[in-house]
Design a protein around this motif. Structure first.
Motif, PDB file in Angstrom:
ATOM      1  N   PRO A 146     -68.789 -69.361 -37.553  1.00 42.49           N
ATOM      2  CA  PRO A 146     -69.983 -68.611 -37.954  1.00 42.49           C
ATOM      3  C   PRO A 146     -69.750 -67.764 -39.204  1.00 42.49           C
ATOM      4  O   PRO A 146     -70.679 -67.576 -40.013  1.00 42.49           O
ATOM      5  N   ARG A 147     -68.536 -67.286 -39.374  1.00 42.39           N
ATOM      6  CA  ARG A 147     -68.250 -66.483 -40.575  1.00 42.39           C
ATOM      7  C   ARG A 147     -68.417 -67.338 -41.830  1.00 42.39           C
ATOM      8  O   ARG A 147     -69.015 -66.897 -42.821  1.00 42.39           O
ATOM      9  N   ARG A 148     -67.908 -68.564 -41.802  1.00 41.19           N
ATOM     10  CA  ARG A 148     -68.031 -69.454 -42.969  1.00 41.19           C
ATOM     11  C   ARG A 148     -69.481 -69.827 -43.250  1.00 41.19           C
ATOM     12  O   ARG A 148     -69.852 -70.078 -44.400  1.00 41.19           O
ATOM     13  N   LEU A 149     -70.301 -69.896 -42.195  1.00 39.29           N
ATOM     14  CA  LEU A 149     -71.668 -70.375 -42.342  1.00 39.29           C
ATOM     15  C   LEU A 149     -72.684 -69.261 -42.574  1.00 39.29           C
ATOM     16  O   LEU A 149     -73.883 -69.508 -42.550  1.00 39.29           O
ATOM     17  N   GLY A 150     -72.211 -68.050 -42.799  1.00 43.81           N
ATOM     18  CA  GLY A 150     -73.116 -66.971 -43.173  1.00 43.81           C
ATOM     19  C   GLY A 150     -73.761 -66.225 -42.029  1.00 43.81           C
ATOM     20  O   GLY A 150     -74.719 -65.472 -42.239  1.00 43.81           O
ATOM     21  N   PHE A 151     -73.250 -66.416 -40.802  1.00 44.42           N
ATOM     22  CA  PHE A 151     -73.756 -65.641 -39.671  1.00 44.42           C
ATOM     23  C   PHE A 151     -73.308 -64.187 -39.799  1.00 44.42           C
ATOM     24  O   PHE A 151     -72.312 -63.883 -40.461  1.00 44.42           O
ATOM     25  N   THR A 152     -74.033 -63.298 -39.120  1.00 46.62           N
ATOM     26  CA  THR A 152     -73.691 -61.882 -39.063  1.00 46.62           C
ATOM     27  C   THR A 152     -73.360 -61.508 -37.625  1.00 46.62           C
ATOM     28  O   THR A 152     -74.107 -61.853 -36.706  1.00 46.62           O
ATOM     29  N   GLU A 153     -72.259 -60.814 -37.428  1.00 49.51           N
ATOM     30  CA  GLU A 153     -71.939 -60.327 -36.080  1.00 49.51           C
ATOM     31  C   GLU A 153     -72.971 -59.268 -35.678  1.00 49.51           C
ATOM     32  O   GLU A 153     -73.183 -58.298 -36.409  1.00 49.51           O
ATOM     33  N   VAL A 154     -73.606 -59.460 -34.519  1.00 50.02           N
ATOM     34  CA  VAL A 154     -74.667 -58.544 -34.101  1.00 50.02           C
ATOM     35  C   VAL A 154     -74.287 -57.688 -32.887  1.00 50.02           C
ATOM     36  O   VAL A 154     -74.853 -56.619 -32.683  1.00 50.02           O
ATOM     37  N   ARG A 155     -73.346 -58.144 -32.080  1.00 50.65           N
ATOM     38  CA  ARG A 155     -72.936 -57.325 -30.940  1.00 50.65           C
ATOM     39  C   ARG A 155     -71.713 -57.937 -30.265  1.00 50.65           C
ATOM     40  O   ARG A 155     -71.340 -59.079 -30.520  1.00 50.65           O
ATOM     41  N   ARG A 156     -71.111 -57.110 -29.391  1.00 48.91           N
ATOM     42  CA  ARG A 156     -70.031 -57.558 -28.517  1.00 48.91           C
ATOM     43  C   ARG A 156     -70.388 -57.116 -27.102  1.00 48.91           C
ATOM     44  O   ARG A 156     -70.951 -56.041 -26.912  1.00 48.91           O
ATOM     45  N   GLU A 157     -70.042 -57.955 -26.138  1.00 49.23           N
ATOM     46  CA  GLU A 157     -70.372 -57.618 -24.761  1.00 49.23           C
ATOM     47  C   GLU A 157     -69.387 -58.281 -23.809  1.00 49.23           C
ATOM     48  O   GLU A 157     -68.701 -59.242 -24.165  1.00 49.23           O
ATOM     49  N   ARG A 158     -69.327 -57.741 -22.610  1.00 49.14           N
ATOM     50  CA  ARG A 158     -68.413 -58.297 -21.612  1.00 49.14           C
ATOM     51  C   ARG A 158     -68.863 -59.702 -21.231  1.00 49.14           C
ATOM     52  O   ARG A 158     -70.047 -59.953 -21.011  1.00 49.14           O
ATOM     53  N   ALA A 159     -67.889 -60.620 -21.152  1.00 49.93           N
ATOM     54  CA  ALA A 159     -68.191 -62.013 -20.856  1.00 49.93           C
ATOM     55  C   ALA A 159     -68.541 -62.205 -19.396  1.00 49.93           C
ATOM     56  O   ALA A 159     -68.083 -61.453 -18.520  1.00 49.93           O
ATOM     57  N   GLU A 160     -69.355 -63.235 -19.139  1.00 50.00           N
ATOM     58  CA  GLU A 160     -69.627 -63.632 -17.770  1.00 50.00           C
ATOM     59  C   GLU A 160     -68.364 -64.239 -17.161  1.00 50.00           C
ATOM     60  O   GLU A 160     -67.546 -64.847 -17.851  1.00 50.00           O
ATOM     61  N   GLN A 161     -68.207 -64.070 -15.875  1.00 49.43           N
ATOM     62  CA  GLN A 161     -67.075 -64.676 -15.168  1.00 49.43           C
ATOM     63  C   GLN A 161     -67.394 -66.138 -14.845  1.00 49.43           C
ATOM     64  O   GLN A 161     -68.561 -66.497 -14.693  1.00 49.43           O
ATOM     65  N   PRO A 162     -66.365 -67.015 -14.706  1.00 49.23           N
ATOM     66  CA  PRO A 162     -64.945 -66.713 -14.879  1.00 49.23           C
ATOM     67  C   PRO A 162     -64.540 -66.719 -16.345  1.00 49.23           C
ATOM     68  O   PRO A 162     -65.209 -67.316 -17.181  1.00 49.23           O
ATOM     69  N   VAL A 163     -63.412 -66.062 -16.633  1.00 46.62           N
ATOM     70  CA  VAL A 163     -62.873 -66.013 -17.990  1.00 46.62           C
ATOM     71  C   VAL A 163     -61.638 -66.904 -18.045  1.00 46.62           C
ATOM     72  O   VAL A 163     -60.788 -66.863 -17.158  1.00 46.62           O
ATOM     73  N   ALA A 164     -61.533 -67.731 -19.065  1.00 44.41           N
ATOM     74  CA  ALA A 164     -60.399 -68.641 -19.217  1.00 44.41           C
ATOM     75  C   ALA A 164     -59.120 -67.854 -19.499  1.00 44.41           C
ATOM     76  O   ALA A 164     -59.169 -66.706 -19.953  1.00 44.41           O
ATOM     77  N   PRO A 165     -57.946 -68.463 -19.260  1.00 43.97           N
ATOM     78  CA  PRO A 165     -56.675 -67.726 -19.325  1.00 43.97           C
ATOM     79  C   PRO A 165     -56.387 -67.018 -20.640  1.00 43.97           C
ATOM     80  O   PRO A 165     -55.825 -65.913 -20.639  1.00 43.97           O
ATOM     81  N   ALA A 166     -56.721 -67.613 -21.779  1.00 43.57           N
ATOM     82  CA  ALA A 166     -56.397 -67.012 -23.073  1.00 43.57           C
ATOM     83  C   ALA A 166     -57.448 -66.008 -23.544  1.00 43.57           C
ATOM     84  O   ALA A 166     -57.246 -65.331 -24.555  1.00 43.57           O
ATOM     85  N   CYS A 167     -58.558 -65.912 -22.829  1.00 42.18           N
ATOM     86  CA  CYS A 167     -59.658 -65.041 -23.257  1.00 42.18           C
ATOM     87  C   CYS A 167     -59.392 -63.596 -22.866  1.00 42.18           C
ATOM     88  O   CYS A 167     -58.761 -63.314 -21.849  1.00 42.18           O
ATOM     89  N   CYS A 168     -59.925 -62.676 -23.659  1.00 45.94           N
ATOM     90  CA  CYS A 168     -59.794 -61.249 -23.349  1.00 45.94           C
ATOM     91  C   CYS A 168     -60.997 -60.726 -22.573  1.00 45.94           C
ATOM     92  O   CYS A 168     -60.982 -59.601 -22.098  1.00 45.94           O
ATOM     93  N   GLY A 169     -62.056 -61.541 -22.460  1.00 40.20           N
ATOM     94  CA  GLY A 169     -63.223 -61.140 -21.679  1.00 40.20           C
ATOM     95  C   GLY A 169     -64.286 -60.406 -22.459  1.00 40.20           C
ATOM     96  O   GLY A 169     -65.255 -59.914 -21.880  1.00 40.20           O
ATOM     97  N   ILE A 170     -64.138 -60.331 -23.774  1.00 36.83           N
ATOM     98  CA  ILE A 170     -65.164 -59.720 -24.628  1.00 36.83           C
ATOM     99  C   ILE A 170     -65.752 -60.806 -25.517  1.00 36.83           C
ATOM    100  O   ILE A 170     -65.041 -61.474 -26.273  1.00 36.83           O
ATOM    101  N   ASP A 171     -67.057 -61.014 -25.411  1.00 40.34           N
ATOM    102  CA  ASP A 171     -67.750 -61.999 -26.233  1.00 40.34           C
ATOM    103  C   ASP A 171     -68.223 -61.378 -27.538  1.00 40.34           C
ATOM    104  O   ASP A 171     -68.742 -60.251 -27.547  1.00 40.34           O
ATOM    105  N   VAL A 172     -68.053 -62.108 -28.613  1.00 40.98           N
ATOM    106  CA  VAL A 172     -68.594 -61.734 -29.924  1.00 40.98           C
ATOM    107  C   VAL A 172     -69.813 -62.617 -30.177  1.00 40.98           C
ATOM    108  O   VAL A 172     -69.729 -63.841 -30.034  1.00 40.98           O
TER     109      VAL A 172
END
Length: 228
Positions: A146-172
């Motif tokens: 999304p960064r390359r394609l011109g998207f703008t980060e609008v928020r971060r929020e806690r991810a829905e469960q379950p969370v995969a092993p390498a994930c930190c649980g915060i969605d961008v």
């Protein structure tokens, strides 16, 4: 209801709709060869098998028909190299995007090109005012698209469960608004990626030319895709 094209060509890539039972062997092999690559980031990957692949293909058919989700296989040089999708968001004006690649296809700009083609296609449809991509904060490869394609980060929020092993649980969450049209009195805005075009021949990985969290995919029971 307006729907995106079932086949979208962009350079040497072809995005084409998944076709139920006839695509079983192709879909199963693509996921099977990608499981070790996907499992750290996508909870559904750990449950991959023949039954989950059949369920994914059946669900893809149902959701295409209902207009809820549009799942695509991504082909390059006659081989399937990944998947991408767009799905209706809670806000009827917005749609989500998701994507993932076979490990042999990463690092070549394929995800960026495929997503750009799908963006171009979606913004041809009336009522699509913005597109969003969601990925885990730790998945920096997904965030590069999304960064390359011109998207703008609008928020971060806690991810829905379950969370995969390498994930930190915060969605961008990233957003791209529909470009303003000259008729509306604003600039047309830059084009996103190469223009998608309609197919002129057979589709890689499919016998008939036919008529989304990212870094994850709406596969094998996952409700939506995310980007890799």
């Amino acid at each position: 209801m307006d729907r995106p094209s079932q086949i979208i060509e962009c350079g040497d890539l072809v995005l084409r709709r998944w076709r139920g039972r006839s695509d079983f062997a192709l879909a199963f092999r693509l996921i099977e060869e990608s499981v070790d690559h996907l499992s750290p980031w996508m909870p559904w990957a750990a449950g991959h098998g023949e039954e989950s692949t059949r369920e994914f293909l059946a669900t893809s058919e149902e959701k295409w028909a209902s207009g809820e989700t549009f799942n695509y296989a991504v082909g390059r040089d006659g081989r399937l190299v990944g998947m991408c999708q767009t799905y209706r968001g809670a806000d009827p004006r917005g749609w989500g995007l998701g994507y993932w690649l076979h490990p042999a296809a990463t690092g070549r700009g394929i995800a960026t090109t495929a997503v750009a083609a799908l963006i171009t296609e979606m913004f041809t449809l009336p009522g699509v005012e913005y597109l969003e991509i969601r990925h885990d904060l730790a998945n920096t490869s997904s965030g590069a698209v999304p960064r390359r394609l011109g998207f703008t980060e609008v928020r971060r929020e806690r991810a829905e469960q379950p969370v995969a092993p390498a994930c930190c649980g915060i969605d961008v969450i990233w957003r791209l608004d529909r470009p303003a049209s000259p008729a509306a009195g604003g600039p047309a805005g830059p084009a996103v990626g190469a223009p998608a075009r309609r197919p002129s021949g057979r589709v890689p990985g499919h016998p008939d030319p036919g008529t989304g969290r990212s870094g994850t995919g709406g596969v094998s029971g996952a409700p939506r895709a995310r980007g890799c």
